[in-house]
Design a protein around this motif. Sequence first.
Motif, short mmCIF file in Angstrom:
data_model
loop_
_atom_site.label_atom_id
_atom_site.label_comp_id
_atom_site.label_asym_id
_atom_site.label_seq_id
_atom_site.Cartn_x
_atom_site.Cartn_y
_atom_site.Cartn_z
N ASN A 174 40.08 39.17 41.36
CA ASN A 174 40.64 39.30 43.01
C ASN A 174 39.89 37.49 43.59
OD1 ASN A 174 39.37 39.93 45.73
ND2 ASN A 174 37.50 38.93 44.80
N GLU A 188 37.73 33.95 35.36
CA GLU A 188 38.29 34.17 37.56
C GLU A 188 38.72 35.85 36.74
OE1 GLU A 188 42.09 32.89 35.57
OE2 GLU A 188 39.80 32.85 35.18
N SER A 189 38.02 36.29 37.71
CA SER A 189 38.56 37.68 38.22
C SER A 189 40.10 38.21 38.40
CB SER A 189 37.37 38.65 39.43
OG SER A 189 37.58 38.15 40.72
#
Length: 316
Positions: free
Chosen positions: A199, A196-197
Amino acid sequence: MKQAPTPGTIQAIHDQPFPDLVRRAMECHHQHWNPREIQFCVLDALRTGNCSEDCAYCAQSAHHTTELKPNPLKEEASVLAGALQAKAAGATRYCMATSGRALREGPDFEHVLGIVRAVSDLGMEPCVSLGLINSAQARRLKAAGCAIYNHNLDSSRLVYERIVSTHTFDERLATIRAVRDAGLQVCCGGILGLGESVNDRIHFLHELASLDPVPDAIPINILVPIPGTPLEGMPPVPPLEVIRVIATTRILFPTSRIRLAAGRSSLGPEAQALAFLCGANSIFTGEKLLTTPGSEVDSDQALLRNLGMHSEGRVG
C-alpha cells in the motif's frame, strides 16, 4: 492539468495477474521507446559524508556510525576525468551529487556551477543532486547547462516521515516545483525495501503521478542495507516485487525514463532482463554509486549483448 490516477486504480494495475501486467507494460514500452536500447548513466559523488540529515538508509548521515570517510568537494579536473571516462564507456548522462541538506551559497555553489558548465561542454547531459534548492538556484543551474535535477521522494509520505525527521516531505515537493519552474527536467523516484507495505508503494506512485507534469526520469532504487544505519537489518526485496513496481511504473508513466539505480546488482541478470522487458530503459553503470556497490561497465555491456540490446548511441 491532467487528473492523476487514484490509488485504487494504481493498485488494480499493480495487482493484476503477472502475465497480464508484463504484457501491458511491454506494449506500453514498445509504443514509446526503443525496447532494445538502454541509457547508460554514471553517478559521481562530488562530496560525501558529514550530512546533517538523518535519513535512516544513508551511510552519509552524521547521525549514524558507519565506515564512510567524509570527503570535501572534488576538484573540477577530477570530475572531468570521470566524465570523459564515462562518455568513452557509452554513458550519455553524468550525474553528480553532494551530501548535505543543501549546497551552501557562495564558493561551493559557484564551484559546482563551473563543473556543470565543463561537463555540458563535453556533450554530456549534466544531472545534479544538491539537496534542497530554491528557484533562483535552479535557474542558475539551468543557465550553466544543467539538464536535469534529481530529488527523490523516496517513498510514500507516511513512510518518509518514519525514516527522516530533519526535513519534511513538503520541503522535497517544494524543491521539485522550483526545479520544474526553472525549466529543468525532473528526476524523481524512490527506494524499495525501507520496510514499506505494498500500500505504501501504491501511494508513493500516486505521489509521483500527482506531480504536474510527471517526472522525466524515475529512478527505482533497491535498499542496500548499510551497517551502522537504522535500516541495516532490513530483509531483501523479492525480485518479483521489484518487477511489479517497474511494470506498474511503466504503465503509469509511459514517456518517462525508468532507471534501475542503487541495488540493481541484487536482482541478478535474469531479473534485470525482465525489468528491461517491463520498461526499465536506463541504468546507473560503474563500480560504485555514491556509497554502495555498482556494476562494472563491461559487465553491463556484456549483459546487453547477450540480450540483443545495446546502450544508447551504440548499435550491437
